[in-house]
Design a protein around this motif. Structure first.
Motif, PDB file in Angstrom:
ATOM      1  N   ILE A 152       0.834  -1.204   0.000  1.00 32.12           N
ATOM      2  CA  ILE A 152       0.000   0.000   0.000  1.00 32.12           C
ATOM      3  C   ILE A 152       0.865   1.248   0.000  1.00 32.12           C
ATOM      4  CG2 ILE A 152      -1.624   1.345   1.416  1.00 32.12           C
ATOM      5  CD1 ILE A 152      -3.041  -1.296   2.048  1.00 32.12           C
ATOM      6  N   ASP A 153       1.927   1.244   0.802  1.00 26.33           N
ATOM      7  CA  ASP A 153       2.835   2.398   0.819  1.00 26.33           C
ATOM      8  C   ASP A 153       3.510   2.610  -0.532  1.00 26.33           C
ATOM      9  OD1 ASP A 153       2.213   3.058   3.415  1.00 26.33           O
ATOM     10  OD2 ASP A 153       3.933   2.001   4.282  1.00 26.33           O
ATOM     11  N   SER A 154       3.779   1.521  -1.251  1.00 29.11           N
ATOM     12  CA  SER A 154       4.471   1.644  -2.538  1.00 29.11           C
ATOM     13  C   SER A 154       3.574   2.189  -3.652  1.00 29.11           C
ATOM     14  CB  SER A 154       5.065   0.301  -2.963  1.00 29.11           C
ATOM     15  OG  SER A 154       4.047  -0.582  -3.407  1.00 29.11           O
ATOM     16  N   VAL A 155       2.254   2.107  -3.488  1.00 35.97           N
ATOM     17  CA  VAL A 155       1.349   2.582  -4.535  1.00 35.97           C
ATOM     18  C   VAL A 155       0.547   3.822  -4.105  1.00 35.97           C
ATOM     19  CG1 VAL A 155       1.116   0.366  -5.700  1.00 35.97           C
ATOM     20  CG2 VAL A 155      -0.469   0.946  -3.852  1.00 35.97           C
ATOM     21  N   ARG A 156       0.876   4.379  -2.953  1.00 35.68           N
ATOM     22  CA  ARG A 156       0.174   5.602  -2.510  1.00 35.68           C
ATOM     23  C   ARG A 156       0.502   6.743  -3.434  1.00 35.68           C
ATOM     24  NH1 ARG A 156      -2.524   5.437   2.422  1.00 35.68           N
ATOM     25  NH2 ARG A 156      -1.850   3.791   3.798  1.00 35.68           N
ATOM     26  N   PRO A 157      -0.318   7.719  -3.588  1.00 34.84           N
ATOM     27  CA  PRO A 157      -1.565   7.961  -2.877  1.00 34.84           C
ATOM     28  C   PRO A 157      -2.712   7.173  -3.498  1.00 34.84           C
ATOM     29  CG  PRO A 157      -1.161   9.774  -4.368  1.00 34.84           C
ATOM     30  CD  PRO A 157       0.010   8.821  -4.485  1.00 34.84           C
ATOM     31  N   LEU A 158      -3.564   6.657  -2.648  1.00 36.11           N
ATOM     32  CA  LEU A 158      -4.770   5.960  -3.068  1.00 36.11           C
ATOM     33  C   LEU A 158      -5.973   6.766  -2.586  1.00 36.11           C
ATOM     34  CD1 LEU A 158      -3.750   2.298  -2.207  1.00 36.11           C
ATOM     35  CD2 LEU A 158      -3.971   3.299  -4.465  1.00 36.11           C
ATOM     36  N   PRO A 159      -7.072   6.700  -3.308  1.00 39.00           N
ATOM     37  CA  PRO A 159      -8.251   7.474  -2.885  1.00 39.00           C
ATOM     38  C   PRO A 159      -8.838   6.939  -1.586  1.00 39.00           C
ATOM     39  CG  PRO A 159      -8.786   6.085  -4.753  1.00 39.00           C
ATOM     40  CD  PRO A 159      -7.315   5.952  -4.531  1.00 39.00           C
ATOM     41  N   GLU A 160      -9.477   7.840  -0.827  1.00 41.79           N
ATOM     42  CA  GLU A 160     -10.173   7.421   0.374  1.00 41.79           C
ATOM     43  C   GLU A 160     -11.431   6.665  -0.015  1.00 41.79           C
ATOM     44  OE1 GLU A 160     -10.800  11.081   2.477  1.00 41.79           O
ATOM     45  OE2 GLU A 160      -8.862  10.904   3.479  1.00 41.79           O
ATOM     46  N   MET A 161     -12.014   6.004   0.960  1.00 40.78           N
ATOM     47  CA  MET A 161     -13.242   5.236   0.771  1.00 40.78           C
ATOM     48  C   MET A 161     -13.051   4.126  -0.268  1.00 40.78           C
ATOM     49  SD  MET A 161     -15.383   6.430   2.940  1.00 40.78           S
ATOM     50  CE  MET A 161     -16.916   5.734   2.402  1.00 40.78           C
ATOM     51  N   THR A 162     -11.900   3.475  -0.201  1.00 40.98           N
ATOM     52  CA  THR A 162     -11.638   2.344  -1.082  1.00 40.98           C
ATOM     53  C   THR A 162     -11.197   1.147  -0.262  1.00 40.98           C
ATOM     54  OG1 THR A 162      -9.359   3.060  -1.461  1.00 40.98           O
ATOM     55  CG2 THR A 162     -10.994   3.735  -3.088  1.00 40.98           C
ATOM     56  N   LEU A 163     -11.178   0.027  -0.916  1.00 40.51           N
ATOM     57  CA  LEU A 163     -10.772  -1.241  -0.338  1.00 40.51           C
ATOM     58  C   LEU A 163      -9.876  -1.915  -1.357  1.00 40.51           C
ATOM     59  CD1 LEU A 163     -11.449  -3.488   1.871  1.00 40.51           C
ATOM     60  CD2 LEU A 163     -13.229  -4.196   0.302  1.00 40.51           C
ATOM     61  N   LEU A 164      -8.748  -2.433  -0.920  1.00 37.05           N
ATOM     62  CA  LEU A 164      -7.821  -3.112  -1.821  1.00 37.05           C
ATOM     63  C   LEU A 164      -8.296  -4.546  -2.028  1.00 37.05           C
ATOM     64  CD1 LEU A 164      -5.080  -3.023  -3.348  1.00 37.05           C
ATOM     65  CD2 LEU A 164      -4.055  -3.913  -1.260  1.00 37.05           C
ATOM     66  N   LEU A 165      -8.620  -4.875  -3.270  1.00 36.39           N
ATOM     67  CA  LEU A 165      -9.113  -6.209  -3.596  1.00 36.39           C
ATOM     68  C   LEU A 165      -7.991  -7.122  -4.093  1.00 36.39           C
ATOM     69  CD1 LEU A 165     -11.674  -7.922  -3.782  1.00 36.39           C
ATOM     70  CD2 LEU A 165     -11.991  -7.087  -6.091  1.00 36.39           C
ATOM     71  N   GLY A 166      -6.975  -6.539  -4.683  1.00 37.01           N
ATOM     72  CA  GLY A 166      -5.884  -7.341  -5.209  1.00 37.01           C
ATOM     73  C   GLY A 166      -4.885  -6.487  -5.960  1.00 37.01           C
ATOM     74  N   LYS A 167      -4.020  -7.173  -6.712  1.00 33.68           N
ATOM     75  CA  LYS A 167      -2.970  -6.505  -7.464  1.00 33.68           C
ATOM     76  C   LYS A 167      -2.942  -7.072  -8.871  1.00 33.68           C
ATOM     77  CE  LYS A 167       1.506  -7.512  -6.965  1.00 33.68           C
ATOM     78  NZ  LYS A 167       2.848  -7.629  -6.432  1.00 33.68           N
TER      79      LYS A 167
END
Length: 190
Positions: free
Chosen positions: A50-65
């Motif tokens: 997650i740190d390597s692909v930030r910034p990510l939008p709020e109100m999301t859930l990581l489903l996979g890669k």
């Protein structure tokens, strides 16, 4: 809404300061161009990824890669994504994925944005997730209170579909659906 409009919404969440200029025509990238992703010899822990692909939008859930290293996200503000069913022959793999989804919800969102409840007979497996600020409730699948909780969440869903969107996004994770169906689901829950 078509795919193009959805992509623009995602882009706007990722880079709100970036405004697309449709008048400017540029050279399109080659079809075989690849996005550079950080390559490591060892697999990354969830927090590291997650740190390597930030910034990510709020109100999301990581489903996979994806194969290119980019994240697959679920937009928790869009009710169209609906439910996710995880069916796994060895229960341990399904539990692992469920724990990862809840951990990503904890890492990507604040407690006032996303909260989660868990119906499980293996609460100890979820460890520090149970102590996180996003944790709402946990129930044993055979406990009648689990069925009551599902009815309460169903009523909340109906309210939100009718336009009364108040409070955080709420995830309900049912670890063992079969045990839940045998134990606390009555005709009202079905």
């Amino acid at each position: 809404m078509n795919r193009y409009e959805i992509a623009l919404q995602v882009l706007q969440k990722l880079k709100p300061e970036m405004v697309p200029n449709f008048d400017q025509v540029g050279e399109l990238p080659a079809a075989d161009a690849r996005i550079e992703a950080p390559q490591t010899g060892a697999p990354l822990r969830l927090e590291e990824y997650i740190d390597s692909v930030r910034p990510l939008p709020e109100m999301t859930l990581l489903l996979g890669k994806c194969e290119d290293g980019l994240p697959i996200l679920v937009d928790l503000e869009n009710p169209a994504c609906g439910s996710i069913l995880i069916n796994s022959a060895p229960e341990a793999q399904g539990r692992y994925l469920l724990r990862t989804l809840l951990a990503s919800a904890r890492l990507l969102n604040r407690g006032n944005q996303v909260q989660y409840s868990l119906i499980t007979s293996e609460k100890s497996y979820y460890g520090k997730l149970a102590a996180a600020s996003q944790w709402r409730h946990d129930y044993h699948p055979a406990n009648r209170a689990a069925g009551v909780h599902i009815l309460e969440i169903s009523a909340l869903v109906e309210q939100r579909y009718s336009g009364r969107r108040r409070g955080p996004a709420i995830l309900v994770a049912i670890d063992d659906l079969e045990a839940f169906a045998r134990g606390s689901m009555d005709e009202e829950v079905c």
